[in-house]
Structures are given as structure tokens and as C-alpha cells.
Design an enzyme around this catalytic site. Sequence first.
Site, PDB file in Angstrom:
ATOM      1  N   VAL A  28       0.817  -1.215   0.000  1.00 30.39           N
ATOM      2  CA  VAL A  28       0.000   0.000   0.000  1.00 30.39           C
ATOM      3  C   VAL A  28       0.854   1.271   0.000  1.00 30.39           C
ATOM      4  O   VAL A  28       0.324   2.368   0.202  1.00 30.39           O
ATOM      5  CB  VAL A  28      -0.958   0.016   1.213  1.00 30.39           C
ATOM      6  CG1 VAL A  28      -1.945  -1.121   1.141  1.00 30.39           C
ATOM      7  CG2 VAL A  28      -0.181  -0.009   2.537  1.00 30.39           C
ATOM      8  N   ARG A  29       2.160   1.136  -0.219  1.00 28.53           N
ATOM      9  CA  ARG A  29       2.997   2.335  -0.229  1.00 28.53           C
ATOM     10  C   ARG A  29       2.555   3.295  -1.321  1.00 28.53           C
ATOM     11  O   ARG A  29       2.528   4.521  -1.125  1.00 28.53           O
ATOM     12  CB  ARG A  29       4.471   1.964  -0.407  1.00 28.53           C
ATOM     13  CG  ARG A  29       5.388   3.190  -0.366  1.00 28.53           C
ATOM     14  CD  ARG A  29       6.848   2.807  -0.419  1.00 28.53           C
ATOM     15  NE  ARG A  29       7.290   2.289   0.875  1.00 28.53           N
ATOM     16  CZ  ARG A  29       7.746   1.063   1.066  1.00 28.53           C
ATOM     17  NH1 ARG A  29       7.813   0.215   0.057  1.00 28.53           N
ATOM     18  NH2 ARG A  29       8.132   0.670   2.253  1.00 28.53           N
ATOM     19  N   ALA A  30       2.190   2.768  -2.486  1.00 31.80           N
ATOM     20  CA  ALA A  30       1.743   3.627  -3.585  1.00 31.80           C
ATOM     21  C   ALA A  30       0.500   4.411  -3.202  1.00 31.80           C
ATOM     22  O   ALA A  30       0.360   5.596  -3.559  1.00 31.80           O
ATOM     23  CB  ALA A  30       1.490   2.787  -4.831  1.00 31.80           C
TER      24      ALA A  30
END
Length: 335
Positions: free
Chosen positions: A242-244
Site C-alpha cells: 500500500v505504499r503507492a
Amino acid sequence: MSPRPQYPFSALHGQPQLQLALLLAAIDPHIGGVLIEGPRGTAKSTSARALAELLPGQRFVDLPLGASEEQLVGSLDIQAALQNAEVAFKPGLLARADGGVLYVDEVNLLADALVDLLLDVCASGVNRIERDGISHQHEARIALVGTMNPEEGELRPQLLDRFGLFVRLGAQIDPASREAIVRSRLAFDRDPHGFVERQRHAQQALIGRLEQARACVGRLDFSDALHRQVSSLCHAAGVEGVRADLVMLRAAAAHAAWLGQEQISDGDIEAVAELVLAHRRKTPPAQSEASAQQVQQQGRQQPAPDSADNWGALPPQAVATQALSGARPLPKKKP
């Protein structure tokens, strides 16, 4: 004789996506920095140095490829230990870059351990040192800018993903942009101080706008619709983790703050999406765009699962029907 000034950010031409990415990273350093891929002669270092001139401390720190971990994070001050028998911290390059720009040319050639450490500090905004009898920490609010030439080696995917934004510069520049770049560069080289003075008002306007954006970006809220839009885009692109999602929301907030908006809009997401997904995408752009639109359309058509009016409701089911208009009655079965 006064030192030669830096080329001003307000006079940059021909790389709008690069300029936008740098400004976003300066507005919110927690975005995680900017990675620039491209050949030599595409104004990568000039743009990074120009960005530093817009920041309060005007600090620009160049990280050499041969730097050690101690040079980067800091170490024990040997002179203080020998002369005064005291444990003191000797600041490293991260401390010097606090509030400014840390520039890493050919970051793909830097040792992976240093890249990993560097990205950790830039993401958290704090440099913590626990070594050689030292327990120390200091702020490291840094706009990280890394460059790479893919012909000289690639970054490991794990490190590539940790850079917040990615800009790929092409070797070809359109004729109009080439002309504007060359004219400005010649004028600057012939009279640097005069050129900078002519850009002074434009530079001051950029500085004021950047300060205002940095002050208000933390007050902008993310609506449920924005969360759904970002989740759809990242899922459709096939990115891992979920970094993006986090980076895209932060970048969209920075974009809205840069425009002086009081709310984050769909347009802010669209403006930053490719900067966030270009180096993370596992699905081809056309396919991921179609998938994202389909997911968003389905989300608009279906009721929210926690809606009080629709609690326990089932989605519509397909039922076979018979046309009534002009239909003949079915024959009765004989007893």
C-alpha cells in the site's frame, strides 16, 4: 568577488513533470523523494540545485558514491573524545541536508545498504544513531533527489518502490523547448548575476507559494471518494503493498496545496498518479486504466455495504423473463 549564483528554478524550461515532482517532494518530504531516470544533459542536477534555492535554508548536499555510513548518518566526534574525554556527536550529511535537498547522482551505483538507510530516514524525517557509545537523533526533513541512468545498472525493485515519485526523461526535446533552454542558459552564462536579478520577482513568488503550501498541506483532508479512487488506481496497476496508495494521497494533497486549494480533488489525483505508479506498475497502462474505470463504475453503482437503508440487501440477481407483448398463451396440458 561574489560567488557565482545558482540557476533559478523560475527559469527552468522543458521538463514540467520533473519540476512538479520536485516541488511536491519539497512541500511534503514524507512523500519519499524523487527518482529521475534519464540521459546526461537533461538538467537533472541543475533542477535539484535550483529547488534548494527555494527552500528556507537553501541547503544543497551532494552525496558522493564513495560515502560511508558514518559520513551519511554521523559518528562519534573523535576530537572531543580525545581532548575532553566526552562522548559527542559529529553530524553527518543527513544533518547538513536537514531542511534542504540531498542529491544522489547515479543512485543505482550506491551501495544498497546506504540507499535503504537513506530512504528510511527520509520517509520518517528523523535520523536515529545508536552506535559507538552514541545515542542521538535529529530531524532530517529532506527533499531527496536521486538520479540514475538505466544503461549503468538498475535499482533493486525493493528500493525502487521506496522512492515516492519517479520521472523518466526522454533523450529528445521538442524544438521550441530546446530553443528556450539554450537561450536562457546562454543568457545566464554571460551574466549570471544580471540573469538572477531579472528572475528575482518570479523567484520570490515561487518561494512564497512554496512556503504557503508547506504550511497548509497537513490541514487538507482525504474524502472517502478519494480513498476509493486511489485504491482503484493502485489495484488496477497491480502494485504490491500500500505504499503507492499512501504516496499518491500525500502527493495529491501537496498538489492541491501548491494550487492553493482548500480541498483535494479528482484532478489532483490525476495530476500525480503517473509519477507514483510509473516505477511500480505491474499492469500495462491501458489495461490498468480500463480496470480502474471499471472498478470505480462498480463502486458508484453498488450501495455502500454499511448503509443503514441497504443493510442486509443482496445485489440484483439475474432472473429469466418472458416477453409479454404479443406473446401467445402457453397451451394447456391435457389431463
